[in-house]
Design a protein around this motif. Structure first.
Motif, PDB file in Angstrom:
ATOM      1  N   VAL A  14       0.856  -1.185   0.000  1.00 49.85           N
ATOM      2  CA  VAL A  14       0.000   0.000   0.000  1.00 49.85           C
ATOM      3  C   VAL A  14       0.891   1.233   0.000  1.00 49.85           C
ATOM      4  O   VAL A  14       1.670   1.456   0.923  1.00 49.85           O
ATOM      5  N   SER A  15       0.800   2.013  -1.047  1.00 51.23           N
ATOM      6  CA  SER A  15       1.665   3.170  -1.195  1.00 51.23           C
ATOM      7  C   SER A  15       0.965   4.193  -2.071  1.00 51.23           C
ATOM      8  O   SER A  15      -0.196   4.021  -2.473  1.00 51.23           O
ATOM      9  N   ALA A  16       1.693   5.256  -2.367  1.00 48.38           N
ATOM     10  CA  ALA A  16       1.148   6.282  -3.265  1.00 48.38           C
ATOM     11  C   ALA A  16       0.926   5.740  -4.660  1.00 48.38           C
ATOM     12  O   ALA A  16       0.059   6.229  -5.396  1.00 48.38           O
ATOM     13  N   GLN A  18      -0.257   2.672  -5.475  1.00 52.39           N
ATOM     14  CA  GLN A  18      -1.562   2.024  -5.523  1.00 52.39           C
ATOM     15  C   GLN A  18      -2.692   3.051  -5.509  1.00 52.39           C
ATOM     16  O   GLN A  18      -3.706   2.882  -6.188  1.00 52.39           O
ATOM     17  N   GLN A  19      -2.535   4.122  -4.751  1.00 56.20           N
ATOM     18  CA  GLN A  19      -3.557   5.168  -4.755  1.00 56.20           C
ATOM     19  C   GLN A  19      -3.647   5.823  -6.124  1.00 56.20           C
ATOM     20  O   GLN A  19      -4.750   6.123  -6.615  1.00 56.20           O
ATOM     21  N   ALA A  20      -2.500   6.035  -6.773  1.00 57.45           N
ATOM     22  CA  ALA A  20      -2.515   6.602  -8.125  1.00 57.45           C
ATOM     23  C   ALA A  20      -3.163   5.650  -9.119  1.00 57.45           C
ATOM     24  O   ALA A  20      -3.894   6.078 -10.026  1.00 57.45           O
ATOM     25  N   GLU A  21      -2.934   4.345  -8.963  1.00 56.39           N
ATOM     26  CA  GLU A  21      -3.583   3.377  -9.857  1.00 56.39           C
ATOM     27  C   GLU A  21      -5.090   3.350  -9.649  1.00 56.39           C
ATOM     28  O   GLU A  21      -5.864   3.222 -10.607  1.00 56.39           O
ATOM     29  N   ILE A  22      -5.532   3.489  -8.405  1.00 54.66           N
ATOM     30  CA  ILE A  22      -6.975   3.544  -8.131  1.00 54.66           C
ATOM     31  C   ILE A  22      -7.582   4.804  -8.758  1.00 54.66           C
ATOM     32  O   ILE A  22      -8.667   4.761  -9.361  1.00 54.66           O
ATOM     33  N   ASP A  23      -6.881   5.936  -8.631  1.00 50.95           N
ATOM     34  CA  ASP A  23      -7.372   7.172  -9.258  1.00 50.95           C
ATOM     35  C   ASP A  23      -7.445   7.026 -10.777  1.00 50.95           C
ATOM     36  O   ASP A  23      -8.376   7.548 -11.414  1.00 50.95           O
ATOM     37  N   THR A 103       0.241   8.250 -12.171  1.00 50.60           N
ATOM     38  CA  THR A 103       0.624   6.868 -11.880  1.00 50.60           C
ATOM     39  C   THR A 103       2.061   6.594 -12.290  1.00 50.60           C
ATOM     40  O   THR A 103       2.820   5.939 -11.565  1.00 50.60           O
ATOM     41  N   ALA A 106       4.362   8.283  -9.791  1.00 55.51           N
ATOM     42  CA  ALA A 106       4.410   7.525  -8.540  1.00 55.51           C
ATOM     43  C   ALA A 106       5.218   6.242  -8.701  1.00 55.51           C
ATOM     44  O   ALA A 106       5.965   5.847  -7.793  1.00 55.51           O
TER      45      ALA A 106
END
Length: 230
Positions: A14-16, A18-23, A103, A106
């Motif tokens: 869990v990192s920035a 994964q958050q960028a991939e979700i966005d 993404t 990141a």
């Protein structure tokens, strides 16, 4: 653990990134919904009209042109075409492009952090091992110097210098161990191990592979200084 394995493990945490991939996935879904608003929509309307019976009689109250029962089935296709929908699609596509760029940023930032932490931990381990060897050599030198002093072969100042050198090497070892702990904790955090588990990584290579190739400037210089033929 090799560097590619460390990168693969860090990408799954869990990192920035994964958050960028979700966005990015959310932005792609917004694009699909915006484009779906332009698609035509089919409509089907089915109705039935049944004439009621007359009071006190088994006959219908009246008979319409379509007889007692009347059925209606309406089929149609509707759709919206306006500048607002096209603007929403362009905006969603721009947001998707921005999310993809985020993404990629990141991903590169995480890869750079893992590379720095991996080689930093390997270098810290190598420095700690070198400090241990230096301390062992200093202690041996101090022991030999002390024996020579007791035998009357060297003055006392040489023993004092040897003791100071040993104390300095011992301090270097303590600093190297502290730096190794910090480097392992940094790498372990990126790999999801936490600060208590020490990652087992490959040591730094002891030899440097040298591949001597003539540069283009040297080749051009040789060509210019070649003696004329004939």
């Amino acid at each position: 653990m090799s560097l590619p394995n460390a990168l693969s493990t860090a990408m799954q945490q869990v990192s920035a990134l994964q958050q960028a991939e979700i966005d990015q996935q959310l932005a792609a879904e917004d694009v699909r919904q915006a484009e779906a608003a332009l698609l035509p929509r089919a409509r089907d309307s089915f109705t039935v009209i049944y004439n009621s019976r007359a009071p006190g009689s088994s006959e219908q109250s009246f008979i319409a042109q379509n007889a007692v029962h009347e059925y209606q089935n309406l089929l149609g296709v509707t759709g919206d075409w306006n500048f607002g929908l096209f603007s929403a699609i362009r905006r969603s596509r721009a947001l998707l492009a921005a999310a993809r760029a985020g993404t990629e940023v990141a991903r590169r930032a995480l890869a750079r952090g893992v590379n720095e932490a991996y080689y930093g931990a390997a270098l810290a381990t190598a420095k700690r091992m070198t400090a241990e060897q230096s301390l062992a050599a200093a202690e041996e030198f101090e022991r030999v110097t002390d024996l020579n002093y007791r035998a009357g072969e060297v003055p006392e100042v040489d023993v004092i210098r040897a003791r100071l050198q040993t104390a300095s090497r011992r301090d270097d070892l303590a600093q190297a161990r502290g730096a190794e702990i910090v480097s392992n904790a940094t790498l372990g955090t990126l790999l999801g191990y936490g600060i208590s588990r020490i990652p087992s990584i490959e040591p730094l290579p002891q030899t440097i592979r040298s591949e001597s190739k003539p540069c283009s400037f040297a080749i051009a210089l040789r060509r210019n200084t070649a003696p004329p033929s004939g």
